[in-house]
Structures are given as structure tokens and as C-alpha cells.
Design an enzyme around this catalytic site. Structure first.
Site, PDB file in Angstrom:
ATOM      1  CB  ALA A 135      -0.932  -0.046   1.163  1.00 25.24           C
ATOM      2  CG  HIS A 136       1.755   5.327  -2.354  1.00 29.40           C
ATOM      3  ND1 HIS A 136       3.057   5.585  -2.547  1.00 29.40           N
ATOM      4  CD2 HIS A 136       1.058   6.734  -2.518  1.00 29.40           C
ATOM      5  CE1 HIS A 136       3.271   6.935  -2.623  1.00 29.40           C
ATOM      6  NE2 HIS A 136       1.987   7.424  -2.843  1.00 29.40           N
ATOM      7  N   PRO A 137       0.993   5.280   0.714  1.00 31.04           N
ATOM      8  CG  PRO A 137       1.620   7.527   1.587  1.00 31.04           C
ATOM      9  CD  PRO A 137       0.247   6.391   1.573  1.00 31.04           C
TER      10      PRO A 137
ATOM     11  CD  GLU B 214       4.838   2.709  -1.827  1.00 31.37           C
ATOM     12  OE1 GLU B 214       4.230   2.910  -2.965  1.00 31.37           O
ATOM     13  OE2 GLU B 214       4.894   3.795  -1.226  1.00 31.37           O
TER      14      GLU B 214
END
Length: 205
Positions: A184-186, A190
Site C-alpha cells: 500500500a502507498h504510502p 513500501e
């Protein structure tokens, strides 16, 4: 050099002399730590020692695992569980924080284990660019089979990132699986997508 305080750390001394171990015949070493085998059993076979009293790295999480070692060996059937066959994760909650798991470069060299190394500045991670919290680095050691053998994380959420790497090591994941994983961003994790980008082809020994 200027500072407001001076911290002097001279080590710890066990207080096992107040446990009456001599009455039970339990042996200690010259420093007062209780002597145990790999199953945490003392020289008196029905007495076990858990936690800091048997020496070695003094971490709360290892004391928790001492319980699991003794529990499994006493109550569960199957192969004997050893206190020596376990990872040694640790964190230092400074600013920036430090998280370590597995081998360092020095340990890999001393043990003759070939490895490659990747060092990624925290500032290259998306979350750092958003928050401005960009001090530190992520250092990864990878063995000849592309599996992670050690990591040192300095920076925000170092302990949390180190724990993810520990899980990957326990699962035998290759570094490519973390590089290509959809994360998953952010979030800080990551950064695992880029943590192996500087991994060289040269194998060090």
C-alpha cells in the site's frame, strides 16, 4: 563535544545469590548466571531457568520465547526445541531508531558466508519524501540463493520494518518477492520495493 548529561553503562549483575540455588544444587558461572543447556535446563534436570538469569542477550522478547521453549519441550511431543536456534531481533529506540535482525557484514565474514549488500537512504522512500522524516538508511544482506540473511534499519519505524523482514526471512522469501510485492502507498513498508535496488552482483566473502 558538549552535552547536558553523561550516561555510564557498566553492565548488569545477576542477583541470583538471593535465590538459594545452592540449596537445590543448581550451578552458576563465575558471574552468577545460572548454567543451562540449549533447552534451558539446569544441571538439576527438573529445574529450568528462564529470562535474564541464564545470561546471554537480555531482551524481554527472548524471555517470552524462553517460556515457549520450556513449554514445548515439557508438554509437546516431537523434536526438542532449542533456545539457540532462534533469531535475535532487537531495537534501539533512539532518534533515529535502529532495528536489527540476522547477520551483520562482520558476522557474515567471520562465518565465511557469502553475501551481497544493498544500502538505501531513507530519503529515497516515498513516505520519507511526504513526511520530511528522511534521516537514516536501510541495509540488507542477501545470500547466494537470493534469500535475506540480515538487515539493519536506521530511521522512522525501524523496529516495524525490521519485523517485516524477520517474517520474510522466516518464510524463506527471496528478495525479488519483496521488490515485486504490491504494498500500500504510502506506508513505510513500501520502501521494501526499493530496498534491494542497489544490490550488487559481486558476492562478498
Amino acid at each position: 563535544m558538549h552535552g547536558s548529561h553523561l550516561l555510564v553503562a557498566t553492565g548488569r549483575q545477576p542477583n541470583t545469590d538471593k535465590l538459594g540455588l545452592e540449596l537445590a544444587g543448581v550451578k552458576t558461572d563465575e558471574k552468577g548466571y545460572i548454567e543451562v543447556n540449549t533447552q534451558l535446563q539446569t544441571n538439576v534436570k527438573h529445574i529450568y531457568a528462564l529470562g535474564d538469569v541464564h545470561g546471554g542477550p537480555q531482551f524481554t522478547h527472548l524471555s517470552y520465547d524462553d517460556f515457549r521453549v520450556v513449554r514445548d519441550n515439557l508438554l509437546h511431543e516431537g523434536p526438542r526445541r532449542s533456545a539457540k536456534q532462534r533469531p535475535l531481533p532487537y531495537c534501539v529506540f533512539t532518534d533515529p531508531a535502529l532495528g536489527r535482525i540476522g547477520l551483520s557484514e562482520t558476522q557474515a565474514k567471520d562465518q565465511g558466508i557469502p553475501y551481497r549488500v544493498s544500502i538505501t537512504p531513507v530519503k529515497k522512500i516515498s513516505r520519507a519524501q511526504q513526511t520530511g522524516d528522511n534521516v537514516g538508511f536501510w541495509k540488507m544482506l542477501v545470500g547466494p540463493d537470493d534469500r535475506i540473511i540480515g538487515a539493519a534499519i536506521v530511521g522512522p519505524e525501524a523496529g516495524e520494518i525490521m519485523t517485516i523482514i524477520q517474517v520474510a526471512m522466516a518464510g524463506g522469501l527471496r528478495h525479488q518477492e519483496l521488490t515485486d510485492m504490491v504494498i500500500a502507498h504510502p506506508v513505510w513498508a513500501e520502501g521494501l520495493n526499493v530496498a534491494f535496488k542497489s544490490l550488487g552482483e559481486e558476492v562478498k566473502k
